[in-house]
Design an enzyme around this catalytic site. Sequence first.
Site, PDB file in Angstrom:
ATOM      1  N   ASP A  82      -0.025   5.061   0.682  1.00  0.00           N
ATOM      2  CA  ASP A  82      -0.211   6.089   1.711  1.00  0.00           C
ATOM      3  C   ASP A  82      -0.326   5.488   3.104  1.00  0.00           C
ATOM      4  O   ASP A  82      -1.201   4.679   3.372  1.00  0.00           O
ATOM      5  CB  ASP A  82      -1.458   6.922   1.398  1.00  0.00           C
ATOM      6  CG  ASP A  82      -1.342   7.632   0.068  1.00  0.00           C
ATOM      7  OD1 ASP A  82      -0.372   8.386  -0.111  1.00  0.00           O
ATOM      8  OD2 ASP A  82      -2.211   7.422  -0.799  1.00  0.00           O
ATOM      9  N   ASP A 102       0.862  -1.165   0.000  1.00  0.00           N
ATOM     10  CA  ASP A 102       0.000   0.000   0.000  1.00  0.00           C
ATOM     11  C   ASP A 102       0.908   1.227   0.000  1.00  0.00           C
ATOM     12  O   ASP A 102       2.009   1.196   0.549  1.00  0.00           O
ATOM     13  CB  ASP A 102      -0.891  -0.016   1.246  1.00  0.00           C
ATOM     14  CG  ASP A 102      -1.671   1.268   1.416  1.00  0.00           C
ATOM     15  OD1 ASP A 102      -2.459   1.595   0.505  1.00  0.00           O
ATOM     16  OD2 ASP A 102      -1.480   1.942   2.445  1.00  0.00           O
TER      17      ASP A 102
END
Length: 185
Positions: A10, A8
């Site tokens: 952010d 992922d």
Amino acid sequence: MNKALFLDKDGTLIPDIPYNVDPAQITLNVETIEGLQTLSANGYKLIVVSNQSGIARGYFSVEDFQPVIRKIRDLFKEQDLELTAFYFCPHHPEGTVEGFSIQCDCRKPQPGMLLQAAAEHDIDLTKSWMIGDILNDVEAGNRAGCKTVLIDNGNETEWIAGPYRVPTYTCKTINQAAGFIEQYV
């Protein structure tokens, strides 16, 4: 077949600055580099999978997002890391931009980005890991058939339970995750 680390963006790979498309504000999170280097050296392909609802919401365009991808690639290169691929979902069912305001199978917690990456890069999902900072990341990884790591850094605020929302491992950093992944296999 290859194995991958699905990352992922952010809050996991870089600090979470909502809807940021300014490359000058992008840095790798502390305690990620050593872990990524170790796992990359052990044969894991590094692939980013990121929801980018700001596109569907009209905050920025697909074109505005391209410098972000380039900056992350550059940050990886500076650390002798190769970013195999970068996938992002521009959709959100409550978006305002035509064509992007849809329900899709690529927006996490759906596994679409991981499945696409697996098909395009010959990845064995059973030997791969999804690492993220919220349970939607975990769910996407579990639905795809990966093992999963939750980076518990305070970004998960809802804690909605479900059969696909239990991580294989929970820790604070990617470096800690790398130590577990190395011992797990």
